[in-house]
Design an enzyme around this catalytic site. Sequence first.
Site, mmCIF file in Angstrom:
data_model
loop_
_atom_site.group_PDB
_atom_site.id
_atom_site.type_symbol
_atom_site.label_atom_id
_atom_site.label_comp_id
_atom_site.label_asym_id
_atom_site.label_seq_id
_atom_site.Cartn_x
_atom_site.Cartn_y
_atom_site.Cartn_z
ATOM 1 N N ASP A 128 24.362 -2.122 -51.279
ATOM 2 C CA ASP A 128 23.271 -1.150 -51.213
ATOM 3 C C ASP A 128 23.607 0.047 -52.112
ATOM 4 O OD1 ASP A 128 20.728 -0.219 -49.735
ATOM 5 O OD2 ASP A 128 22.144 1.360 -49.190
ATOM 6 N N TYR A 173 20.430 10.738 -52.006
ATOM 7 C CA TYR A 173 19.093 10.405 -52.502
ATOM 8 C C TYR A 173 18.393 11.609 -53.101
ATOM 9 C CZ TYR A 173 19.634 5.980 -50.065
ATOM 10 O OH TYR A 173 20.089 4.748 -49.660
ATOM 11 N N HIS A 199 19.151 -7.606 -45.428
ATOM 12 C CA HIS A 199 19.737 -6.598 -46.314
ATOM 13 C C HIS A 199 21.199 -6.326 -45.978
ATOM 14 C CE1 HIS A 199 19.881 -2.972 -48.804
ATOM 15 N NE2 HIS A 199 20.409 -2.336 -47.779
#
Length: 367
Positions: A173, A285, A340
């Site tokens: 990720d 982020y 995921h």
Amino acid sequence: MARPGAACPPPARRVMVAARALLFWALVYSYCGVCACIAGLRLLWSIGRRPGETFRWVVRENPPSCLNDPSLGTHCYVRIKDSGLRFHYVAAGERGKPLMLLLHGFPEFWYSWRHQLREFKSEYRVVALDLRGYGETDAPPHKENYKLDCLIADIKDILESLGYNKCVLIGHDWGGMIAWLVAICYPEMVTKLIVVNFPHPSVFTEYILRHPSQLIKSGYYFFFQMPWFPEFMFTLNDFKVLKSLFTSQATGIGRKGCRLTAEDIEAYLYVFSQPGALTGPINHYRAIFSCLPLQHHEVIMPTLLLWGERDAFMEVEMAEITRIYVKNHFRLTILSEASHWLQQDQPDIVNKLIWTFLKEETKRKRE
């Protein structure tokens, strides 16, 4: 002698670049507003249904025993000279063996690699890191401290502080994005690259702008641009969002996967329920759009890309496109029943695939 003004782009080009930048940021903040509205509606719905439960937040004071399981390795700390930050990691395997460095994703921490710490310690010095801002690693307060160049430098500095000049680098990720970039910027430090459920960064930035479906799946990138509100939403209903990410039918580990135990979930809740524990991870982020879009970069070491086809956040088409950026042996394996959270979802299969890749590359070099 250079022609006067040669270094400056013509006016038409400058206008086009400025227009593209304006459109890019308009997209970012417009979608941020849409995501904020949706989150606000969900908050009002939760308050209307269960007002007493909505704002419940339990801070776990003591870690669950699984976080101190000696079979996973030893808890260690290293302070980086340049940044002054102290990093926490868990290490298994003898010192002096080849280094395998593990970089986790969001919202995770070193514990997401527990199955790999046990598996690979027989032949490697396995180090599962808490990235900058996560867990027991220091968390600088400003989002500027989480730019990609800082995160890349962290890995280089940690490698050197551990006494190594190269490693097998594995990332999942967000840790996968960092792993790609470290491999691009410092190829001499990465003998083999293994990435789990994250495409080459150039593939991601190009694909998301051309495919609205991926833009929607990556909506949290935009939602996280807001101050404090994303952290607040995570705390609602005693971190219900965090729990559902790993357990819900839509985003969690599939029915054929290795589901997280109650103690595993409690480990995540312990780490992220601490005051301020979510700001560092979300700041990763908040800083990303200052570094995007990235230029095209080639990867020159042998690379393994593992992908769970049921990934709720990343479309599988990006995995195959990644092949064009790897100028060495490239192996892609897509697991149809996996989510995921691949290295936790299908640990036995993932570990076997990693072993096969590592040993076939060693054999190829000997030949």
